[in-house]
Scaffold this motif. Structure first.
Motif, PDB file in Angstrom:
ATOM      1  N   ASP A 161     -45.109  28.929 -77.953  1.00 41.28           N
ATOM      2  CA  ASP A 161     -44.251  29.677 -77.022  1.00 41.28           C
ATOM      3  C   ASP A 161     -45.033  30.673 -76.169  1.00 41.28           C
ATOM      4  OD1 ASP A 161     -41.901  28.412 -77.880  1.00 41.28           O
ATOM      5  OD2 ASP A 161     -41.670  29.824 -79.542  1.00 41.28           O
TER       6      ASP A 161
ATOM      7  N   GLY B 291     -46.284  24.209 -75.798  1.00 42.96           N
ATOM      8  CA  GLY B 291     -46.176  25.661 -75.785  1.00 42.96           C
ATOM      9  C   GLY B 291     -47.359  26.380 -76.379  1.00 42.96           C
TER      10      GLY B 291
ATOM     11  N   ALA C  58     -46.764  35.835 -76.232  1.00 44.39           N
ATOM     12  CA  ALA C  58     -45.636  35.032 -76.667  1.00 44.39           C
ATOM     13  C   ALA C  58     -44.485  35.995 -76.955  1.00 44.39           C
ATOM     14  CB  ALA C  58     -46.005  34.224 -77.916  1.00 44.39           C
TER      15      ALA C  58
ATOM     16  N   GLN D  49     -46.661  32.533 -73.008  1.00 43.66           N
ATOM     17  CA  GLN D  49     -46.285  32.697 -71.610  1.00 43.66           C
ATOM     18  C   GLN D  49     -47.270  31.941 -70.721  1.00 43.66           C
ATOM     19  OE1 GLN D  49     -46.080  36.926 -70.915  1.00 43.66           O
ATOM     20  NE2 GLN D  49     -44.361  37.221 -72.322  1.00 43.66           N
TER      21      GLN D  49
ATOM     22  N   ARG E  64     -51.817  26.478 -70.845  1.00 47.73           N
ATOM     23  CA  ARG E  64     -50.724  26.176 -71.763  1.00 47.73           C
ATOM     24  C   ARG E  64     -50.459  24.674 -71.755  1.00 47.73           C
ATOM     25  NH1 ARG E  64     -44.997  28.704 -70.302  1.00 47.73           N
ATOM     26  NH2 ARG E  64     -45.192  27.115 -68.690  1.00 47.73           N
TER      27      ARG E  64
END
Length: 338
Positions: A150, A127, A171, A152, A123
């Motif tokens: 976004d 994000g 996400a 994880q 990541r």
């Protein structure tokens, strides 16, 4: 740890990798099915953060990726290759940072293509997901931004039977899937589906010449399986809160997928079903001793194609192992500490 940390090397020996506070350790069988060596430090004396991603190529080589502290409280990713379990691994070599520089951005994931090239995913600060890949003749390509948003922290990277690399990420309310269109190409975002994934539960497995399967737990507590192009299928209720691990194996003459998870009772729970036939159903069977809260599970098959399961606790450093007996169905030997 991210990935299958229990692996079979090209010489048939099993090995395990453990991330400590500042290093990665390896333990290996002295010979196939034999006693185990003491833990050895991997990749030299560099200090590392307590995070590790493991991937393995068709050649049996293990590719390890971790974060190391650099200057000013920042960090960078490092990579090592371990050719054989009882040989020394290569020294950790820097592969950079998805944003050129900065602090850790997430837990890396690594997959190895048919040409033996490691693909490292992590990541980024925005994000999304970034990737760096080895060149076929040495060195590394530039970092590439694969987009997304976004996501994880933990990603699931996998190499299909075609030798092409795929990536899954979760996400809020969604699962994202990237895939290489051809060997050596940059993976592209192929599909996004609605799903409420419980963080830290993604695990991917090659399940046919054309498909990989993602296993995950949803927020309602169900364990699900998804293949891109279709809809997620509920397998059964999650055995516990931890990550899911999966391996393909032959059970009574059938190609089956075996899944394992640390159960709510603290033991290891197993379930098996015919590969890609989730509608056949599955049910949990618990096995082994009660484990510490931080114990993780990993699965592989040995040189005799017998399923091997291991549990490892970072807090206690205890490694427990079991193998399938030469009996029908999934009968396991007594767990033993090694």
């Amino acid at each position: 740890m991210n990935g299958d940390w229990l692996i079979r090397g090209r010489d048939g020996r099993l090995s395990v990798y453990l991330s400590t506070d500042d290093a990665v350790l390896c333990r290996a069988e002295h010979g196939p099915g034999g006693p185990w060596d003491a833990p050895r430090r991997v990749g030299g004396t560099q200090k590392l953060h307590p995070v590790l991603a493991v991937g393995q190529g068709a050649d049996g080589y293990a590719h390890l990726v971790s974060w190391r502290p650099t200057t000013g409280g920042e960090s960078g990713l490092v990579h090592s290759t371990h050719f054989r379990p009882r040989l020394a691994a290569l020294d950790w070599m820097p592969v950079g940072h998805p944003d050129k520089r900065g602090k850790r951005t997430g837990t890396p994931a690594v997959a190895v293509d048919a040409q033996g090239r490691a693909h490292v995913f992590v990541r980024n600060t925005a994000g999304g997901v970034s990737m760096v890949a080895q060149k076929e003749k040495g060195g590394w390509d530039p970092w590439r931004d694969l987009k997304g948003g976004d996501v994880q922290e933990e990603l699931a990277a996998v190499t299909g039977e075609s030798g092409r690399v795929e990536l899954y990420a979760a996400a809020p309310g969604a699962i994202l899937h990237w895939r290489q269109e051809e060997p050596g190409a940059q993976p592209v975002l192929r599909e996004t589906i609605e799903a409420d994934v419980r963080p830290g539960t993604l695990s991917a497995l090659a399940t046919s010449p054309d498909s990989t399967t993602l296993f995950y737990a949803d927020v309602s507590g169900d364990l699900c399986a998804w293949r891109p192009g279709g809809k997620p299928a509920v397998l059964l209720a999650s055995a516990g809160p931890g990550p899911v691990r999966a391996v393909r194996c032959e059970l009574d003459g059938y190609d089956c997928t075996l899944i394992a998870q640390r159960s709510a009772s603290g033991r290891v729970a197993f379930a098996a079903y015919p590969t890609e036939q989730e509608s056949a159903g599955a049910w949990w069977t618990e096995s082994g001793p009660q484990l510490p809260m931080d114990a993780e599970v990993s699965l592989t098959v040995d040189e005799d194609d017998r399923v091997v399961a291991a549990t490892l606790s970072a807090s206690g450093g205890q490694l427990f192992l079991t193998r399938r007996k030469d009996e029908p169905v999934l009968a396991l030997e007594a767990w033993r500490q090694v």
